[in-house]
Design an enzyme around this catalytic site. Structure first.
Site, PDB file in Angstrom:
ATOM      1  N   SER A   8      15.678  23.199  99.966  1.00  0.00           N
ATOM      2  CA  SER A   8      16.460  23.480  98.770  1.00  0.00           C
ATOM      3  C   SER A   8      17.699  22.585  98.751  1.00  0.00           C
ATOM      4  O   SER A   8      18.588  22.722  99.595  1.00  0.00           O
ATOM      5  CB  SER A   8      16.884  24.957  98.763  1.00  0.00           C
ATOM      6  OG  SER A   8      17.764  25.165  97.694  1.00  0.00           O
ATOM      7  N   HIS A  33      13.039  21.579  96.439  1.00  0.00           N
ATOM      8  CA  HIS A  33      13.327  22.783  95.662  1.00  0.00           C
ATOM      9  C   HIS A  33      14.694  22.585  95.002  1.00  0.00           C
ATOM     10  O   HIS A  33      15.681  22.274  95.671  1.00  0.00           O
ATOM     11  CB  HIS A  33      13.332  24.012  96.572  1.00  0.00           C
ATOM     12  CG  HIS A  33      13.518  25.296  95.834  1.00  0.00           C
ATOM     13  ND1 HIS A  33      12.491  25.941  95.169  1.00  0.00           N
ATOM     14  CD2 HIS A  33      14.623  26.063  95.646  1.00  0.00           C
ATOM     15  CE1 HIS A  33      12.958  27.045  94.606  1.00  0.00           C
ATOM     16  NE2 HIS A  33      14.254  27.146  94.873  1.00  0.00           N
ATOM     17  N   ASP A  35      17.556  24.220  92.512  1.00  0.00           N
ATOM     18  CA  ASP A  35      18.049  25.489  91.970  1.00  0.00           C
ATOM     19  C   ASP A  35      19.006  25.279  90.810  1.00  0.00           C
ATOM     20  O   ASP A  35      20.119  24.766  90.990  1.00  0.00           O
ATOM     21  CB  ASP A  35      18.811  26.248  93.061  1.00  0.00           C
ATOM     22  CG  ASP A  35      17.888  26.823  94.117  1.00  0.00           C
ATOM     23  OD1 ASP A  35      16.879  27.454  93.737  1.00  0.00           O
ATOM     24  OD2 ASP A  35      18.168  26.627  95.314  1.00  0.00           O
ATOM     25  N   MET A  37      21.350  27.119  88.133  1.00  0.00           N
ATOM     26  CA  MET A  37      22.020  28.415  87.912  1.00  0.00           C
ATOM     27  C   MET A  37      23.010  28.298  86.763  1.00  0.00           C
ATOM     28  O   MET A  37      23.733  27.296  86.675  1.00  0.00           O
ATOM     29  CB  MET A  37      22.793  28.823  89.168  1.00  0.00           C
ATOM     30  CG  MET A  37      21.931  28.909  90.410  1.00  0.00           C
ATOM     31  SD  MET A  37      22.957  29.311  91.828  1.00  0.00           S
ATOM     32  CE  MET A  37      21.744  29.288  93.137  1.00  0.00           C
ATOM     33  N   HIS A  66      13.615  25.648  90.008  1.00  0.00           N
ATOM     34  CA  HIS A  66      13.771  27.101  89.933  1.00  0.00           C
ATOM     35  C   HIS A  66      14.890  27.405  88.938  1.00  0.00           C
ATOM     36  O   HIS A  66      16.060  27.176  89.232  1.00  0.00           O
ATOM     37  CB  HIS A  66      14.103  27.596  91.358  1.00  0.00           C
ATOM     38  CG  HIS A  66      14.346  29.062  91.474  1.00  0.00           C
ATOM     39  ND1 HIS A  66      14.883  29.627  92.619  1.00  0.00           N
ATOM     40  CD2 HIS A  66      14.131  30.091  90.613  1.00  0.00           C
ATOM     41  CE1 HIS A  66      14.985  30.925  92.450  1.00  0.00           C
ATOM     42  NE2 HIS A  66      14.540  31.243  91.246  1.00  0.00           N
ATOM     43  N   MET A  68      17.245  29.701  87.296  1.00  0.00           N
ATOM     44  CA  MET A  68      17.914  31.012  87.345  1.00  0.00           C
ATOM     45  C   MET A  68      18.860  31.052  86.149  1.00  0.00           C
ATOM     46  O   MET A  68      20.091  31.025  86.291  1.00  0.00           O
ATOM     47  CB  MET A  68      18.665  31.155  88.677  1.00  0.00           C
ATOM     48  CG  MET A  68      17.731  31.433  89.840  1.00  0.00           C
ATOM     49  SD  MET A  68      18.504  31.102  91.417  1.00  0.00           S
ATOM     50  CE  MET A  68      18.172  29.362  91.561  1.00  0.00           C
ATOM     51  N   MET A 137      11.737  36.211  95.512  1.00  0.00           N
ATOM     52  CA  MET A 137      13.098  36.050  96.034  1.00  0.00           C
ATOM     53  C   MET A 137      13.268  36.977  97.229  1.00  0.00           C
ATOM     54  O   MET A 137      13.029  38.180  97.122  1.00  0.00           O
ATOM     55  CB  MET A 137      14.138  36.419  94.975  1.00  0.00           C
ATOM     56  CG  MET A 137      14.334  35.441  93.834  1.00  0.00           C
ATOM     57  SD  MET A 137      14.765  33.742  94.283  1.00  0.00           S
ATOM     58  CE  MET A 137      16.117  33.943  95.427  1.00  0.00           C
ATOM     59  N   ASP A 175      11.672  32.417  98.794  1.00  0.00           N
ATOM     60  CA  ASP A 175      12.938  31.713  98.618  1.00  0.00           C
ATOM     61  C   ASP A 175      14.114  32.610  99.002  1.00  0.00           C
ATOM     62  O   ASP A 175      14.335  33.646  98.379  1.00  0.00           O
ATOM     63  CB  ASP A 175      13.040  31.298  97.141  1.00  0.00           C
ATOM     64  CG  ASP A 175      14.252  30.423  96.859  1.00  0.00           C
ATOM     65  OD1 ASP A 175      14.929  30.004  97.813  1.00  0.00           O
ATOM     66  OD2 ASP A 175      14.506  30.163  95.661  1.00  0.00           O
TER      67      ASP A 175
HETATM   68  C1  DX5 Z   1      19.145  31.247  95.914  1.00  0.00           C
HETATM   69  C2  DX5 Z   1      18.310  30.022  95.687  1.00  0.00           C
HETATM   70  C3  DX5 Z   1      17.682  29.504  96.936  1.00  0.00           C
HETATM   71  C4  DX5 Z   1      18.671  29.014  97.957  1.00  0.00           C
HETATM   72  C5  DX5 Z   1      18.058  29.195  99.324  1.00  0.00           C
HETATM   73  O1  DX5 Z   1      19.528  31.773  94.701  1.00  0.00           O
HETATM   74  O2  DX5 Z   1      17.261  30.277  94.771  1.00  0.00           O
HETATM   75  O3  DX5 Z   1      16.737  28.490  96.658  1.00  0.00           O
HETATM   76  O4  DX5 Z   1      19.018  27.677  97.770  1.00  0.00           O
HETATM   77  O5  DX5 Z   1      19.022  28.938 100.279  1.00  0.00           O
HETATM   78  P1  DX5 Z   1      18.914  29.498 101.762  1.00  0.00           P
HETATM   79  O6  DX5 Z   1      17.645  28.947 102.342  1.00  0.00           O
HETATM   80  O7  DX5 Z   1      20.143  28.964 102.400  1.00  0.00           O
HETATM   81  O8  DX5 Z   1      18.874  30.996 101.681  1.00  0.00           O
HETATM   82 ZN    ZN Z   2      15.571  28.769  94.601  1.00  0.00          ZN
END
Ligand code: DX5
Ligand code: ZN
Length: 223
Positions: A8, A33, A35, A37, A66, A68, A137, A175
Site C-alpha cells: 500500500s 495498492h 488508497d 480517501m 481502493h 474510500m 477491511m 487490507d
Molecule cells: C486503510 C487503507 C489500507 C492501509 C493499510 O484505510 O485502506 O490500505 O494503507 O495500511 P497498513 O498495512 O499499515 O495497515
Molecule cells: Zn486500502
C-alpha cells in the site's frame, strides 16, 4: 493459484515516492495498492487521480485502487483514465451497488467491493457473481498502521465458502494490519491478495519482507 502481495503506497515515503515505486517494481510484489480517501467516507484525506496518474507513469505492475470515498460513481471513469486496473468501491458508500459495479466493468477495469469490519459478508450474496474481487477491511478504513481486527479471519472463511460453493472466481483481498505475523493464517482461511502498508514500507528491508510474504505456503484454496 499463488497469492498476490499488494504493497500500500499510503505508507511509502512521499518525499521520495519514485524510489519506493522502483523498490516495488523490482520486488516480488504483484500489485500497487492505492488508497484514495475523501475526508467524508473516512476521517482522513489522502490523494486523488492526479497522484494515481503520476504513480502509473512509473509503475510496472497493476494499480489496485481502493476508493474510500462517497459517491464513487462520479469518479470511476477518471480513475480508470488515470491508470487504475482494479477499482474497488465500498459497499457502505453505494446505494446502487449493482449499477456502480457495472460502471466499473464498462471501463475495462476489474471490479471490487470493500466491506468495513462491521459489515457482514452475507450482504454480498446477490452481487457476488458480478465481482472480480472482495476486499475485506481488517481495520476501520482511514489510516495505515492500525491493529489487525481478528474477527476478519472467520469472515474470510465464510466468504471463501460462499465463493467455492457457487464455483465463482472472485478473489478475496485483505487490507489493514497485515504482515508476516498473520499472512499465513489469512491465506489458509482463503485470502488471495494481501495488502500491506506499514509492515512493508517501515521494515528495515522492504523488498525482503515482500519476498518473505510471497513465499509463505501455497494458498490452500483454489479461487
Ligand atoms: C486503510 C487503507 C489500507 C492501509 C493499510 O484505510 O485502506 O490500505 O494503507 O495500511 P497498513 O498495512 O499499515 O495497515
Ligand atoms: Zn486500502
Amino acid at each position: 493459484m499463488k497469492h498476490l502481495i499488494a504493497p500500500s503506497v499510503l505508507a511509502a515515503d512521499f518525499t521520495n515516492l519514485g524510489k519506493d515505486i522502483e523498490m516495488v517494481n523490482n520486488s516480488e510484489a504483484d500489485w500497487f495498492h492505492v488508497d484514495v480517501m475523501d475526508g467524508r467516507f473516512v476521517p482522513n484525506i489522502s490523494f486523488g487521480m492526479f497522484i494515481v496518474k503520476a504513480i502509473k507513469k512509473i509503475a510496472k505492475k497493476p494499480l489496485d485502487v481502493h476508493l474510500m470515498i462517497v459517491e464513487p460513481e462520479k469518479y470511476i471513469e477518471q480513475f480508470r483514465e488515470a491508470g487504475a486496473d482494479v477499482i474497488t468501491v465500498h459497499y457502505e458508500a453505494c446505494p446502487h451497488l449493482h449499477r456502480t459495479v457495472q460502471q466499473i466493468k464498462a471501463t475495462g477495469a476489474k471490479a471490487g467491493v470493500a466491506l468495513n469490519p462491521h459489515t457482514p459478508v452475507h450482504l454480498l450474496e446477490d452481487i457476488l457473481p458480478e465481482l472480480d474481487l472482495v476486499l475485506l477491511m481488517s481495520v476501520n478504513p482511514g489510516f495505515g498502521g492500525q491493529k489487525f481486527i481478528y474477527q476478519t479471519i472467520p469472515k474470510v472463511r465464510k466468504l471463501a465458502e460462499m465463493i467455492t460453493t457457487r464455483n465463482l472466481s472472485t478473489v478475496i483481498e485483505i487490507d489493514g494490519g497485515v504482515g508476516l505475523q498473520n499472512a499465513e493464517e489469512l491465506l489458509k482461511a482463503g485470502a488471495r491478495v494481501l495488502v500491506a502498508g506499514s509492515s512493508i514500507f517501515k521494515a528495515d528491508d522492504p523488498s525482503d519482507t515482500i519476498s518473505r510474504m510471497k513465499s509463505i505456503g501455497q494458498n490452500t484454496l483454489m479461487v
